[in-house]
Enzyme design. Sequence first.
Site, PDB file in Angstrom:
ATOM      1  N   CYS A 108      18.993  32.349 -20.035  1.00  0.00           N
ATOM      2  CA  CYS A 108      20.270  31.812 -20.509  1.00  0.00           C
ATOM      3  C   CYS A 108      21.276  32.174 -19.427  1.00  0.00           C
ATOM      4  O   CYS A 108      21.302  33.326 -18.961  1.00  0.00           O
ATOM      5  CB  CYS A 108      20.646  32.455 -21.835  1.00  0.00           C
ATOM      6  SG  CYS A 108      22.382  32.257 -22.280  1.00  0.00           S
ATOM      7  N   CYS A 158      23.050  25.280 -18.522  1.00  0.00           N
ATOM      8  CA  CYS A 158      22.816  25.844 -19.841  1.00  0.00           C
ATOM      9  C   CYS A 158      21.312  25.811 -20.082  1.00  0.00           C
ATOM     10  O   CYS A 158      20.717  24.715 -20.094  1.00  0.00           O
ATOM     11  CB  CYS A 158      23.554  25.004 -20.880  1.00  0.00           C
ATOM     12  SG  CYS A 158      23.150  25.450 -22.574  1.00  0.00           S
ATOM     13  N   GLU A 217      30.646  36.516 -24.528  1.00  0.00           N
ATOM     14  CA  GLU A 217      31.852  35.685 -24.706  1.00  0.00           C
ATOM     15  C   GLU A 217      33.034  36.534 -25.182  1.00  0.00           C
ATOM     16  O   GLU A 217      34.178  36.211 -24.907  1.00  0.00           O
ATOM     17  CB  GLU A 217      31.589  34.556 -25.707  1.00  0.00           C
ATOM     18  CG  GLU A 217      30.768  33.402 -25.154  1.00  0.00           C
ATOM     19  CD  GLU A 217      31.502  32.546 -24.112  1.00  0.00           C
ATOM     20  OE1 GLU A 217      32.737  32.383 -24.204  1.00  0.00           O
ATOM     21  OE2 GLU A 217      30.817  32.054 -23.189  1.00  0.00           O
ATOM     22  N   HIS A 254      24.247  32.829 -19.421  1.00  0.00           N
ATOM     23  CA  HIS A 254      25.201  33.908 -19.715  1.00  0.00           C
ATOM     24  C   HIS A 254      24.685  35.288 -19.276  1.00  0.00           C
ATOM     25  O   HIS A 254      25.470  36.173 -18.951  1.00  0.00           O
ATOM     26  CB  HIS A 254      25.455  33.995 -21.232  1.00  0.00           C
ATOM     27  CG  HIS A 254      26.478  33.046 -21.751  1.00  0.00           C
ATOM     28  ND1 HIS A 254      26.234  31.702 -21.905  1.00  0.00           N
ATOM     29  CD2 HIS A 254      27.755  33.252 -22.184  1.00  0.00           C
ATOM     30  CE1 HIS A 254      27.322  31.126 -22.409  1.00  0.00           C
ATOM     31  NE2 HIS A 254      28.252  32.039 -22.590  1.00  0.00           N
ATOM     32  N   ASP A 309      28.413  24.154 -19.518  1.00  0.00           N
ATOM     33  CA  ASP A 309      27.711  25.143 -20.341  1.00  0.00           C
ATOM     34  C   ASP A 309      28.517  25.291 -21.628  1.00  0.00           C
ATOM     35  O   ASP A 309      29.612  24.733 -21.763  1.00  0.00           O
ATOM     36  CB  ASP A 309      27.628  26.484 -19.590  1.00  0.00           C
ATOM     37  CG  ASP A 309      26.940  27.563 -20.427  1.00  0.00           C
ATOM     38  OD1 ASP A 309      25.900  27.260 -21.046  1.00  0.00           O
ATOM     39  OD2 ASP A 309      27.451  28.697 -20.500  1.00  0.00           O
ATOM     40  N   SER A 310      27.988  26.085 -22.558  1.00  0.00           N
ATOM     41  CA  SER A 310      28.716  26.320 -23.804  1.00  0.00           C
ATOM     42  C   SER A 310      29.954  27.184 -23.580  1.00  0.00           C
ATOM     43  O   SER A 310      30.836  27.227 -24.434  1.00  0.00           O
ATOM     44  CB  SER A 310      27.799  27.026 -24.809  1.00  0.00           C
ATOM     45  OG  SER A 310      27.400  28.278 -24.284  1.00  0.00           O
TER      46      SER A 310
HETATM   47  N1  DGL Z   1      24.459  29.713 -21.517  1.00  0.00           N
HETATM   48  C1  DGL Z   1      23.687  28.889 -22.381  1.00  0.00           C
HETATM   49  C2  DGL Z   1      22.236  28.967 -22.113  1.00  0.00           C
HETATM   50  O1  DGL Z   1      21.932  29.075 -20.946  1.00  0.00           O
HETATM   51  C3  DGL Z   1      24.145  28.767 -23.799  1.00  0.00           C
HETATM   52  C4  DGL Z   1      24.019  29.956 -24.648  1.00  0.00           C
HETATM   53  C5  DGL Z   1      24.637  29.772 -26.018  1.00  0.00           C
HETATM   54  O2  DGL Z   1      25.701  29.162 -26.112  1.00  0.00           O
HETATM   55  O3  DGL Z   1      24.026  30.246 -26.983  1.00  0.00           O
HETATM   56  O4  DGL Z   1      21.386  28.891 -22.940  1.00  0.00           O
END
Ligand code: DGL
Length: 270
Positions: free
Chosen positions: A185, A75, A153, A187, A12-13
Amino acid sequence: MMEVHAPIGVFDSGLGGLTALRQLQKDLPHEDYIYFGDTARVPYGGRDGETLMHFAKTDIALLLSHGVKAILVACGTVSSVILEEIRDEYEIPLVGVIESAADAAARLTRNGCIGIWGTEASIRSGSYAARLASMGYERTVAVPCPKLVPLIENGHLHDEGARAAVREYLAPVLAKRADTLILGCTHYPLLAELIREEAPGLALIDSGAESGVTLRAALEARGLLRSSGRGTTRYIVSGCPADFEARGGGFLNRDLSGKVEHQDAEAFGK
Ligand code: DGL
């Protein structure tokens, strides 16, 4: 020839993919995992397709260098915008988070109206709405939530800034009387407590946690599922390991101090 004892790659990011990893560690405890968080290049959600393609390919190349037998694209953004285009370029299975989350929402909704939160790129792609429509669920409310990943984050999980953003993004979902919300997402489940406080009646779908279902099926179909032994996890980030140790360890409820390695995904782009 893929090796059943090889690890599974998850990327993931940043912190978001830990929502998928945490569930995998419970559901598939015999597997070894390599988690890559691209914290040097987070956030992904506001990027264009070309940049996301480069990020996805370098993240995958980094994991392949560790000999993984499958990759969970934990992600929503990469799963939405890039995955279908590149899946056939790789020998190993690449699994995304869209299908299983949409399927879970379809199972859970009572009134047929489903909210979708995602990054700008995910919402623009229409990925979750298209999957839901293919199952007959046309009443969706899709909301881009660009403020959430930077808040998460940076560790703002319970403060007033996070609460205000959650309220703002819930408003259109509640106005349309959706009874289920896809946290599209990976996150966003880190804010689940706050979301539950603000919208207690809404059923929340954790897109990361749901994705284990698809991954298990892909491994089983290829005879790659391990059935014994105690799995291990390696954590790698492209940014600062200490930040990830503190925030990721807090989320996983594990002491990650000194356990997070650094590797640069850009080195795999040459
Ligand atoms: N967690 C990621 C997602 O599911 C990336 C979110 C991001 O870095 O903007 O989209």
